[in-house]
Enzyme design. Structure first.
Site, PDB file in Angstrom:
ATOM      1  N   MET A  30       0.841  -1.198   0.000  1.00  0.00           N
ATOM      2  CA  MET A  30       0.000   0.000   0.000  1.00  0.00           C
ATOM      3  C   MET A  30       0.878   1.251   0.000  1.00  0.00           C
ATOM      4  SD  MET A  30      -3.439  -0.842   2.053  1.00  0.00           S
ATOM      5  CE  MET A  30      -2.822  -0.578   3.694  1.00  0.00           C
ATOM      6  N   GLY A  31       2.147   1.095  -0.325  1.00  0.00           N
ATOM      7  CA  GLY A  31       3.039   2.258  -0.377  1.00  0.00           C
ATOM      8  C   GLY A  31       3.495   2.689   1.004  1.00  0.00           C
ATOM      9  N   ALA A  32       3.951   3.971   1.108  1.00  0.00           N
ATOM     10  CA  ALA A  32       4.627   4.452   2.324  1.00  0.00           C
ATOM     11  C   ALA A  32       5.725   3.443   2.672  1.00  0.00           C
ATOM     12  CB  ALA A  32       3.651   4.649   3.471  1.00  0.00           C
ATOM     13  N   HIS A  37       9.266  -3.419   3.522  1.00  0.00           N
ATOM     14  CA  HIS A  37       8.826  -3.654   2.140  1.00  0.00           C
ATOM     15  C   HIS A  37      10.033  -3.999   1.253  1.00  0.00           C
ATOM     16  CE1 HIS A  37       5.529  -0.742   3.450  1.00  0.00           C
ATOM     17  NE2 HIS A  37       4.842  -1.790   3.070  1.00  0.00           N
ATOM     18  N   GLN A  61     -10.542  -2.460   1.905  1.00  0.00           N
ATOM     19  CA  GLN A  61     -10.116  -3.201   3.101  1.00  0.00           C
ATOM     20  C   GLN A  61     -10.131  -2.323   4.359  1.00  0.00           C
ATOM     21  OE1 GLN A  61      -6.259  -4.079   1.181  1.00  0.00           O
ATOM     22  NE2 GLN A  61      -5.348  -3.738   3.196  1.00  0.00           N
ATOM     23  N   LYS A 148       4.707 -10.354   8.891  1.00  0.00           N
ATOM     24  CA  LYS A 148       4.212  -9.294   9.786  1.00  0.00           C
ATOM     25  C   LYS A 148       2.678  -9.314   9.832  1.00  0.00           C
ATOM     26  CE  LYS A 148       3.815  -4.896  11.398  1.00  0.00           C
ATOM     27  NZ  LYS A 148       2.485  -4.576  10.954  1.00  0.00           N
ATOM     28  N   ASP A 149       2.058  -9.542   8.666  1.00  0.00           N
ATOM     29  CA  ASP A 149       0.598  -9.655   8.581  1.00  0.00           C
ATOM     30  C   ASP A 149       0.281 -11.141   8.433  1.00  0.00           C
ATOM     31  OD1 ASP A 149      -0.304  -6.653   8.177  1.00  0.00           O
ATOM     32  OD2 ASP A 149       1.502  -6.966   7.004  1.00  0.00           O
ATOM     33  N   GLN A 152      -3.125 -12.370   7.254  1.00  0.00           N
ATOM     34  CA  GLN A 152      -3.291 -12.021   5.833  1.00  0.00           C
ATOM     35  C   GLN A 152      -2.564 -13.044   4.949  1.00  0.00           C
ATOM     36  OE1 GLN A 152      -2.978  -7.922   4.096  1.00  0.00           O
ATOM     37  NE2 GLN A 152      -0.906  -8.582   3.651  1.00  0.00           N
ATOM     38  N   ARG A 186       2.400   2.533   9.539  1.00  0.00           N
ATOM     39  CA  ARG A 186       1.628   3.254  10.559  1.00  0.00           C
ATOM     40  C   ARG A 186       2.506   3.754  11.706  1.00  0.00           C
ATOM     41  NH1 ARG A 186      -2.604  -0.662   8.868  1.00  0.00           N
ATOM     42  NH2 ARG A 186      -4.376   0.561   8.155  1.00  0.00           N
TER      43      ARG A 186
HETATM   44  P1  AMP Z   1       1.409  -3.007   3.441  1.00  0.00           P
HETATM   45  O1  AMP Z   1       1.974  -1.925   2.579  1.00  0.00           O
HETATM   46  O2  AMP Z   1       1.357  -2.656   4.894  1.00  0.00           O
HETATM   47  O3  AMP Z   1       0.102  -3.554   2.904  1.00  0.00           O
HETATM   48  O4  AMP Z   1       2.428  -4.206   3.353  1.00  0.00           O
HETATM   49  C1  AMP Z   1       2.795  -4.761   2.114  1.00  0.00           C
HETATM   50  C2  AMP Z   1       3.543  -6.042   2.360  1.00  0.00           C
HETATM   51  O5  AMP Z   1       4.715  -5.758   3.139  1.00  0.00           O
HETATM   52  C3  AMP Z   1       2.725  -7.068   3.154  1.00  0.00           C
HETATM   53  O6  AMP Z   1       2.964  -8.362   2.614  1.00  0.00           O
HETATM   54  C4  AMP Z   1       3.275  -6.931   4.544  1.00  0.00           C
HETATM   55  O7  AMP Z   1       3.148  -8.105   5.317  1.00  0.00           O
HETATM   56  C5  AMP Z   1       4.738  -6.618   4.255  1.00  0.00           C
HETATM   57  N1  AMP Z   1       5.358  -5.947   5.390  1.00  0.00           N
HETATM   58  C6  AMP Z   1       4.885  -4.873   6.075  1.00  0.00           C
HETATM   59  N2  AMP Z   1       5.700  -4.576   7.103  1.00  0.00           N
HETATM   60  C7  AMP Z   1       6.711  -5.477   7.069  1.00  0.00           C
HETATM   61  C8  AMP Z   1       7.872  -5.704   7.875  1.00  0.00           C
HETATM   62  N3  AMP Z   1       8.153  -4.952   8.923  1.00  0.00           N
HETATM   63  N4  AMP Z   1       8.692  -6.724   7.532  1.00  0.00           N
HETATM   64  C9  AMP Z   1       8.411  -7.515   6.456  1.00  0.00           C
HETATM   65  N5  AMP Z   1       7.346  -7.353   5.673  1.00  0.00           N
HETATM   66  C10 AMP Z   1       6.495  -6.352   5.966  1.00  0.00           C
END
Ligand code: AMP
Length: 281
Positions: A30-32, A37, A61, A148-149, A152, A186
């Site tokens: 989702m960027g940021a 990532h 979501q 981490k998720d 999911q 976040r």
């Molecule tokens: P998000 O942008 O939060 O939807 O995360 C995108 C992907 O990055 C998802 O598969 C997350 O599980 C993964 N992700 C987010 N934070 C971390 C982290 N600290 N370490 C490894 N993967 C991560």
């Protein structure tokens, strides 16, 4: 690195790479973007010839009261951070992904029901639907998801199995800051003091892992101690702090095999999640 906004162009990019004999890896985000990532991108580079990152803040979501509006959107910085580590970034608009008349969604598998499914009832329907759409748009050989998720990841793995989606889901470990806080888009919402409180999550998880390693098997005791550590850090609003079976995410009475400790809790107005894999002797 090519930045693509159009669905057909993105699919064409993947097909062209595959026609040239390249194995394509996709990293949905989702960027940021942060180093967590990037670790997924790195894993994709290790086993694929071409890497596509998707950046899309998926509105379906988020519940109406959640942080969709304030969710950080930092495309320029994200592209800079990625540099030449990905060959393509797909970043569509919500209107492209959900045009007028859009009305189909994925009923997520049973592993979606508990935990996040209780705290965020429509969340995994949105996640499963957008992930399936992204895998249709980018028919890659591999897709990389963070532990981490964890729930999911379980939902996506089960959906891909159940719906025969021809992609290999590759789980990737959680990247943490030096003090142990799991990296998250976040975290940027947290003040200095809230960040200190947020360390309660990792401390509660590590405490649980240590207690299991030293022989404590009773889940009621482990869960009560997790609550205690969170309370010591001033964390009162806890959605769950629990020990579950690692495959089904079902409740356990005792830790006997592969298990996982999972926490979702609020620090100020920020909801954080984290987890830790538990190994028995
Ligand atoms: P998000 O942008 O939060 O939807 O995360 C995108 C992907 O990055 C998802 O598969 C997350 O599980 C993964 N992700 C987010 N934070 C971390 C982290 N600290 N370490 C490894 N993967 C991560």
């Amino acid at each position: 690195m090519q930045v693509i906004h159009e669905i057909e162009e993105a699919r064409h990019w993947v097909r062209t790479a595959q026609q040239q004999g390249q194995r394509v890896g996709v990293v949905p985000t989702m960027g940021a973007l942060h180093a967590g990532h990037l670790s997924l991108v790195h894993a994709a580079r290790q086993s694929c010839d071409a890497v596509a990152v998707t950046i899309f803040v998926n509105p379906t979501q988020f519940a109406p009261h959640e942080d969709l509006q304030r969710y950080p959107r930092t495309l320029k910085e994200d592209l800079q951070l990625l540099g030449d580590q990905a060959q393509m970034v797909f970043t569509p608009t919500p209107e492209q992904m959900y045009p007028p008349g859009f009305s189909t969604s994925v009923d997520p598998p049973s592993v979606a029901r508990d935990l996040e499914g209780v705290a965020r009832p429509h969340h995994f329907r949105g996640v499963a639907t957008v992930v399936l759409k992204l895998l249709q748009i980018l028919p890659a050989e591999r897709a990389f998801f963070g532990q981490k998720d964890f729930q999911q990841l379980c939902v996506v793995q089960q959906m891909v199995r159940d719906l025969d989606v021809p992609v290999e889901i590759v789980p990737c470990p959680t990247l943490r800051d030096p003090d142990g806080l799991a990296m998250s888009s976040r975290n940027r919402y947290l003040s200095g003091q809230q960040r200190e409180s947020a360390l309660g999550l990792i401390r509660a998880l590590r405490h649980t892992a240590e207690r299991v390693a030293s022989g404590q098997r009773c889940v009621a005791v482990l869960e009560s101690e997790m609550q205690g550590v969170l309370a010591q850090h001033g964390i009162e609003r806890i959605d769950y702090a629990t020990v579950r079976d690692r495959t089904t995410l079902q409740p356990l009475v005792n830790v006997t095999g592969a298990a996982i400790a999972l926490i979702a809790a609020h620090v100020g107005t920020t909801r954080l999640i984290d987890n830790w894999l538990l190994e028995v002797g």
